[in-house]
Design a protein around this motif. Structure first.
Motif, short mmCIF file in Angstrom:
data_model
loop_
_atom_site.label_atom_id
_atom_site.label_comp_id
_atom_site.label_asym_id
_atom_site.label_seq_id
_atom_site.Cartn_x
_atom_site.Cartn_y
_atom_site.Cartn_z
N LEU A 126 -34.39 -29.53 0.10
CA LEU A 126 -34.25 -29.96 -1.29
C LEU A 126 -35.63 -29.96 -1.96
O LEU A 126 -35.79 -29.48 -3.09
N GLY A 144 -30.56 -27.08 -4.71
CA GLY A 144 -31.30 -27.75 -3.65
C GLY A 144 -30.37 -28.40 -2.65
O GLY A 144 -30.57 -28.28 -1.44
N PHE A 145 -29.35 -29.08 -3.15
CA PHE A 145 -28.42 -29.74 -2.23
C PHE A 145 -27.61 -28.72 -1.43
O PHE A 145 -27.28 -28.97 -0.27
N ALA A 196 -29.84 -27.77 1.24
CA ALA A 196 -29.96 -28.88 2.20
C ALA A 196 -28.75 -28.91 3.12
O ALA A 196 -28.87 -29.07 4.34
N GLY A 235 -31.34 -35.39 1.54
CA GLY A 235 -31.69 -35.16 0.13
C GLY A 235 -31.59 -36.44 -0.67
O GLY A 235 -32.48 -36.78 -1.46
#
Lengths: 379, 319
Positions: B50, B64-65, B68, B213
């Motif tokens: 993340l 980002g997630f 992740a 995250g």
């Protein structure tokens, strides 16, 4: 790169690492290798021993100082006379000097530290294991790990131990340092710590070897191999586990106290999981679980590997985009898994311990009218 | 001093992260029968992904997630396929398997440290790749709560509903429950138990990645954060009973809230400062109390029977 490898064998600091780790890994061996207790919080006992060695000489030493020396000190610190305060280094130095003039006092304090460390270590080992000792091994592993981690964070933040800055600790081994330095050694404190630690390691080895060969040792192995069977023969498995953890933790606490006395600086983060649980487990598993000699061998090999990484760090650093210290972690993690896959019994596997020497056993078998024993018939 | 809204939000985000971690830990525990000591580090892998997407490449938080989740899932799957399954095939006992997860944990910490060193050279927005937090990225208030709080609520709700539907409404989910309940029987009936276990580890790793995250919204993250946070994750799972996924949810909130709000109240009550040191002690205390009183966890307690007995006692006392 051959030079640092051979050179390291002549360094007293290398052998000090070996001796300290030998005590800790042997104590883990009696817990995990012989009795099957998954002590994933080994660093708890080492930490506790180190706390005793860091706090006791300072606080007790300060209390035992004669009034005139105290007044001198107070004049230098402006009336403040707390061991863990902002004048810690000054006070520790003054105490070290006072100890140097009174070797008997420093010897007494040193022995007191070892005894208190062992007692507190045993108590903490019992306390940390008590909630989960009756339950399955995974619960015990989790509880011991959680107890160790929580204790380390508390110790790291404790103002009585200097908080995140750590402490300078007065030297209680100064009585031996003085004797050793007369022999013309360049680093007397390391050598004198090494002498004591090696002595303790030898005693610990002899003691645990005797335990392993005694009926007690067979009982511990019985607990590991089949709890139900041991219980059916009237053995209190929970109590045996707790007792073993107390002995193992007491020994590890002594090692922690010795290591702390050797380094003369307290820093809670030095007693972390990687250094005092992971490495110790790797030493025991590589050398051979439930084999004291194997554990010693594993300890020697891994301390050597670690020192070699440390020594050669500067050589490889320019070629890497990261700090080579982390290679330590990769090597250790991979090693643990690979040994478990390729040779789970370790370099020196566990030996069967006969209650009597082999020849006497065969004689007994003969006198009972058993068929003439060839090789292996007495097994 | 009353507890502020920000503090409550932070403790909610932290608890949500713990819920995701505890569910994952319980899932892997049900399949391999040993606790995964590397679970905390799986989360920090997610946190670093993340961080890379948001702070280095300045892309959206959603992306980002996703990264992740994928990174955590990959790490979890690899841990199972490369380490635990081969060892299980060799007949390694529970102790050996637990040590192996410790080995994986330390390996991952090493990888994360190396990664942190490399990322530092890519000039992240936060300026550092060790001891960082994404808190300032999610502080915009939407309908009274911060963005970070909404993200955490959304992720947990989505994960729980998806998991519930998977386990109850799909054939694969039923096969999963069957192979957890009785692997031999499930195998006889034609369920591919190996596949099911691998998928459990994949999901558990992915959830851990998401949780990592979320943690970066409220904690300062460094490569070793996971090895400390794993204490809270174990506490959450043990409070829940290590046997039921619902237990993970209950345990996650209980441990998360008592670690944050409980420690705060305790600190004020005793006049202690520097409460962060005592957070993990609260988790440890929860583990100890649960193991002493009800080792099967909250989900293992027969509440109805307990209630009846308590009522019976109360009536006796009246009579």
């Amino acid at each position: 790169m051959a030079v640092p490898v051979i050179g390291v064998l002549f360094e007293p600091s290398f052998w000090l690492w070996v001796a300290v780790y030998a005590i800790v890994s042997l104590s883990l061996n009696i817990e995990a290798g012989v009795t099957g207790i998954p002590n994933f919080g080994k660093h708890l006992a080492v930490l506790v021993g180190a706390i005793v060695a860091a706090a006791l000489p300072g606080y007790l030493g300060l209390a035992l100082l004669p009034a005139d020396v105290k007044q001198q000190l107070e004049a230098m610190t402006g009336g403040q006379l707390s061991y863990a305060g902002s004048y810690n280094t000054l006070i520790a130095d003054a105490l070290s000097r006072y100890f140097a003039e009174h070797p008997a006092l420093s010897l007494a304090l040193f022995l007191l530290v070892l005894v208190v460390a062992a007692l507190v270590g045993a108590a903490v080992g019992w306390l940390a294991a008590y909630p989960a000792a009756r339950l399955r091994e995974d619960y015990l592993a989790i509880t011991l790990l959680a107890a160790a981690e929580a204790s380390m964070i508390v110790a790291y933040n404790a103002p009585q131990l200097g908080g995140t800055l750590g402490l300078t600790v007065p030297n209680t081994l100064v009585w031996l340092d003085n004797i050793v330095s007369r022999l013309g050694v360049s680093d007397p404190h390391t050598v004198s710590t090494l002498i004591i630690t090696a002595l303790v390691a030898v005693v610990v080895f002899a003691y645990l070897e005797l335990v392993l060969r005694s009926p007690m040792g067979r009982l511990l192995k019985g607990v590991r191999d089949n709890e139900a069977a041991a219980e059916s023969l009237g053995k209190d498995v929970t109590r045996i586990k707790l007792k073993t953890l107390m002995i193992g933790s007491a020994l590890a606490a002594i090692a922690g106290a010795l290591f702390m006395t050797g380094s003369l600086g307290w820093m809670a983060t030095s007693y972390n999981r990687v250094s005092w649980t992971f490495w110790v487990w790797a030493m025991m598993i590589l050398g051979g679980m439930a084999n004291n000699l194997g554990t010693l061998l594993g300890t020697f090999i891994l301390v050597l590997v670690r020192q070699m990484i440390t020594y050669n760090k500067t050589l490889i650093a320019p070629y890497l985009p990261f700090d080579p210290a982390w290679l330590d972690y990769l090597v250790l993690g991979a090693l643990l898994v690979v040994v478990l896959m390729v040779r789970p019994q370790g370099v020196l596997p566990e030996k069967t311990m006969y209650p009597l020497p082999r020849s006497r056993l065969e004689e007994k078998a003969k006198s009972l009218g058993a068929p003439a024993s060839g090789r292996g018939a007495a097994r | 001093m009353p507890i502020s809204l920000v503090y409550l939000e932070n403790s909610l985000v932290y608890s949500n992260a713990l819920v995701l971690l505890a569910i994952g830990l319980t899932m892997t525990y049900l399949t391999t029968k040993i606790p995964n000591f590397a679970h905390g580090s799986l989360a920090i892998i997610g946190a670093y992904l993340l961080f890379t997407v948001v702070a280095v490449y300045k892309a959206s938080i959603a992306l980002g997630f996703l990264a992740a989740f994928l990174a955590g899932a990959a790490a979890g799957l690899l841990e199972y396929l490369l380490v635990l399954r081969p060892l299980q095939r060799r007949g390694t006992d529970a102790l050996g398997l637990m040590i192996a997860t410790l080995g994986v944990d330390i390996f991952l910490i090493g990888v994360l440290n190396i990664y942190a060193d490399i990322v530092r050279g890519m000039n992240p927005v936060t300026g550092t790749s060790r001891d960082w937090s994404l808190r300032s990225f999610v502080l915009t208030r939407v309908a009274g709560l911060t963005e970070g709080t909404w993200i955490s609520i959304g992720l947990v709700a989505f994960s729980l509903i998806a998991l519930y539907l998977l386990l109850t409404r799909t054939k694969f989910g039923v096969a999963m429950r069957a192979s957890i309940e009785n692997p031999q029987l499930a195998q006889v009936l034609g369920v591919n138990v190996d596949l099911v276990y691998a998928v459990s580890w994949l999901i558990a790793g992915g959830l851990a990645g998401l949780a990592g995250g979320l943690m970066s919204f409220v904690l300062r993250i460094n490569p070793a954060t996971g090895s400390l946070e794993v204490v809270s994750v174990f506490a959450a799972s043990i409070v829940g009973g290590l046997q039921s996924l619902l237990g993970g949810v209950v345990g996650g909130y209980l441990v998360g809230l008592s670690e944050t709000i409980g420690t705060r109240l305790l600190g004020e009550l005793l006049g202690l400062t520097g409460i962060t040191a005592y957070r993990k002690v609260v988790s440890l205390a929860l583990i100890v109390v649960v193991l002493l009183v009800a080792p099967e966890g909250l989900m293992g307690v027969n509440w109805r029977k307990l209630l009846r007995r308590m009522r019976g006692k109360a009536q006796k006392a009246e009579a």
